[in-house]
Motif scaffolding. Structure first.
Motif, mmCIF file in Angstrom:
data_model
loop_
_atom_site.group_PDB
_atom_site.id
_atom_site.type_symbol
_atom_site.label_atom_id
_atom_site.label_comp_id
_atom_site.label_asym_id
_atom_site.label_seq_id
_atom_site.Cartn_x
_atom_site.Cartn_y
_atom_site.Cartn_z
ATOM 1 N N MET A 1 0.894 -1.073 0.011
ATOM 2 C CA MET A 1 0.022 -0.026 0.201
ATOM 3 C C MET A 1 1.028 1.007 -0.053
ATOM 4 S SD MET A 1 -2.972 1.151 2.456
ATOM 5 C CE MET A 1 -3.782 -0.596 2.252
ATOM 6 N N ASN A 2 0.623 2.166 -0.659
ATOM 7 C CA ASN A 2 1.360 3.314 -0.994
ATOM 8 C C ASN A 2 0.748 4.727 -0.615
ATOM 9 O OD1 ASN A 2 3.584 2.187 -2.434
ATOM 10 N ND2 ASN A 2 2.182 2.327 -4.287
ATOM 11 N N LEU A 3 1.284 5.456 0.332
ATOM 12 C CA LEU A 3 0.777 6.574 1.035
ATOM 13 C C LEU A 3 1.500 7.624 0.382
ATOM 14 C CD1 LEU A 3 -0.523 7.409 4.634
ATOM 15 C CD2 LEU A 3 0.997 9.085 3.248
ATOM 16 N N LEU A 4 0.895 8.810 -0.210
ATOM 17 C CA LEU A 4 1.538 10.141 -0.514
ATOM 18 C C LEU A 4 1.258 11.204 0.332
ATOM 19 C CD1 LEU A 4 3.246 11.899 -2.691
ATOM 20 C CD2 LEU A 4 1.105 12.038 -3.962
ATOM 21 N N HIS A 5 1.987 11.714 1.023
ATOM 22 C CA HIS A 5 2.008 12.844 2.406
ATOM 23 C C HIS A 5 2.565 14.137 1.479
ATOM 24 C CE1 HIS A 5 3.352 14.470 6.324
ATOM 25 N NE2 HIS A 5 2.286 15.118 5.826
ATOM 26 N N ILE A 6 1.582 15.039 1.567
ATOM 27 C CA ILE A 6 1.876 16.301 0.856
ATOM 28 C C ILE A 6 1.744 17.488 1.707
ATOM 29 C CG2 ILE A 6 1.081 18.288 -0.939
ATOM 30 C CD1 ILE A 6 1.913 15.872 -2.233
ATOM 31 N N ASP A 7 2.708 18.460 2.137
ATOM 32 C CA ASP A 7 2.685 19.513 2.974
ATOM 33 C C ASP A 7 3.064 20.749 2.025
ATOM 34 O OD1 ASP A 7 2.093 18.818 5.500
ATOM 35 O OD2 ASP A 7 4.006 18.121 5.963
ATOM 36 N N SER A 8 2.081 21.852 2.267
ATOM 37 C CA SER A 8 2.281 23.059 1.493
ATOM 38 C C SER A 8 2.398 24.293 2.585
ATOM 39 C CB SER A 8 1.091 23.201 0.816
ATOM 40 O OG SER A 8 -0.011 23.302 1.514
ATOM 41 N N SER A 9 2.540 24.094 3.735
ATOM 42 C CA SER A 9 2.787 25.412 4.617
ATOM 43 C C SER A 9 4.156 25.824 4.563
ATOM 44 C CB SER A 9 2.600 25.229 6.204
ATOM 45 O OG SER A 9 2.818 26.079 6.745
ATOM 46 N N ILE A 10 4.475 27.159 4.626
ATOM 47 C CA ILE A 10 5.675 27.968 4.488
ATOM 48 C C ILE A 10 6.313 28.021 5.923
ATOM 49 C CG2 ILE A 10 5.409 29.040 2.304
ATOM 50 C CD1 ILE A 10 4.669 31.632 4.317
ATOM 51 N N GLN A 11 5.513 27.459 6.982
ATOM 52 C CA GLN A 11 5.817 27.827 8.466
ATOM 53 C C GLN A 11 6.487 26.730 9.180
ATOM 54 O OE1 GLN A 11 2.980 29.819 10.959
ATOM 55 N NE2 GLN A 11 1.997 30.867 9.481
ATOM 56 N N ALA A 12 6.983 25.855 8.463
ATOM 57 C CA ALA A 12 7.914 24.599 8.995
ATOM 58 C C ALA A 12 7.349 24.070 10.228
ATOM 59 C CB ALA A 12 9.208 25.226 9.085
ATOM 60 N N ASP A 13 8.072 24.171 11.359
ATOM 61 C CA ASP A 13 7.841 23.371 12.384
ATOM 62 C C ASP A 13 6.425 23.969 13.341
ATOM 63 O OD1 ASP A 13 9.557 21.348 12.022
ATOM 64 O OD2 ASP A 13 11.189 22.423 13.139
ATOM 65 N N GLY A 14 6.265 25.390 12.877
ATOM 66 C CA GLY A 14 5.104 26.004 13.601
ATOM 67 C C GLY A 14 3.895 25.847 12.922
ATOM 68 N N SER A 15 3.916 24.923 11.897
ATOM 69 C CA SER A 15 2.648 24.838 11.069
ATOM 70 C C SER A 15 1.509 23.838 11.719
ATOM 71 C CB SER A 15 3.085 24.377 9.938
ATOM 72 O OG SER A 15 1.955 23.969 9.028
ATOM 73 N N ALA A 16 0.226 24.416 11.782
ATOM 74 C CA ALA A 16 -0.867 23.383 12.412
ATOM 75 C C ALA A 16 -1.082 22.527 11.159
ATOM 76 C CB ALA A 16 -1.859 24.214 12.882
ATOM 77 N N SER A 17 -1.060 23.109 10.099
ATOM 78 C CA SER A 17 -1.222 21.897 9.078
ATOM 79 C C SER A 17 -0.415 20.900 8.959
ATOM 80 C CB SER A 17 -1.830 22.591 7.629
ATOM 81 O OG SER A 17 -0.441 23.101 7.222
ATOM 82 N N ARG A 18 0.873 21.112 9.073
ATOM 83 C CA ARG A 18 2.051 20.287 9.028
ATOM 84 C C ARG A 18 1.832 19.064 10.329
ATOM 85 N NH1 ARG A 18 6.609 20.698 5.751
ATOM 86 N NH2 ARG A 18 6.317 22.687 4.469
ATOM 87 N N MET A 19 1.579 19.614 11.521
ATOM 88 C CA MET A 19 1.272 18.786 12.748
ATOM 89 C C MET A 19 0.310 17.769 12.437
ATOM 90 S SD MET A 19 1.806 21.302 16.070
ATOM 91 C CE MET A 19 1.401 22.723 15.503
#
Length: 191
Positions: A1-19
């Motif tokens: 099974m393959n999972l593609l994980h995309i992140d797009s926030s410019i805020q690096a470690d402070g990003s809620a969407s990344r968390m």
């Protein structure tokens, strides 16, 4: 099974969407230990905006193949200026390809990319949800629902954390709510 994980926030470690997207991937990995994860950070390595020549390049084909080969897609999305980051729009332009992920026919458009489980981890600084005074200017979730539906992924799951810029208590509550939604939805079979 393959999972593609995309992140797009410019805020690096402070990003809620990344968390939230990282937490989604961790829960999916726990549920499917044999999963193969491919990670694409669109802020750290942005895709070029499409051109006619660029669409036929080997690089563009690789981006499309990466998406087509995924069984599960997790997308981390912050809302910027009422919409999605331009980096994410460039990625969408690489995967929304006539004849590959959608087609037109006598009955209208037909999405060709169905059969994937898609989770969108969406963060918003203010309150833009249904019924809020600012709901009419929210164009991230509405756009993503439209474009994902267009390519056959109309059952995408949205995990939304909003009001993140309204103070630390609201931020913590919004993130806790998003993580609880992940537990409820991702630890259950898709469907």
């Amino acid at each position: 099974m393959n999972l593609l994980h995309i992140d797009s926030s410019i805020q690096a470690d402070g990003s809620a969407s990344r968390m939230i997207s990282a937490a989604a991937v961790e829960r999916l990995k726990a549920a499917h230990p044999d999963i193969n994860v491919t990670y694409r950070d669109l802020a750290a390595e942005p895709l070029a905006h499409i051109t006619l020549e660029g669409l036929s390049s080997a690089h563009a084909q690789g981006v499309l193949d990466e998406f087509l080969n995924a069984d599960i897609v997790v997308i981390g999305v912050p809302m910027y200026n009422f919409g999605i980051p331009s980096q994410l729009k460039a990625w969408i332009d690489h995967i929304a390809i006539a004849g590959k992920t959608f087609s037109y026919g006598p009955e209208g458009v037909m999405g060709l990319a169905g059969g994937k489980r898609v989770t969108v981890a969406l963060s918003r600084g203010g309150l833009y949800g249904e019924g809020s005074p600012a709901a009419s200017i929210e164009h991230a979730e509405t756009y993503l629902k439209a474009v994902l539906g267009f390519i056959g992924l109309g059952d995408a799951e949205f995990i939304v954390a909003e009001g993140l810029a309204l103070g630390s208590e609201q931020r913590e509550a919004a993130l806790a709510g998003a993580f609880a939604q992940l537990d409820e939805r991702l630890l259950q079979p898709a469907g």
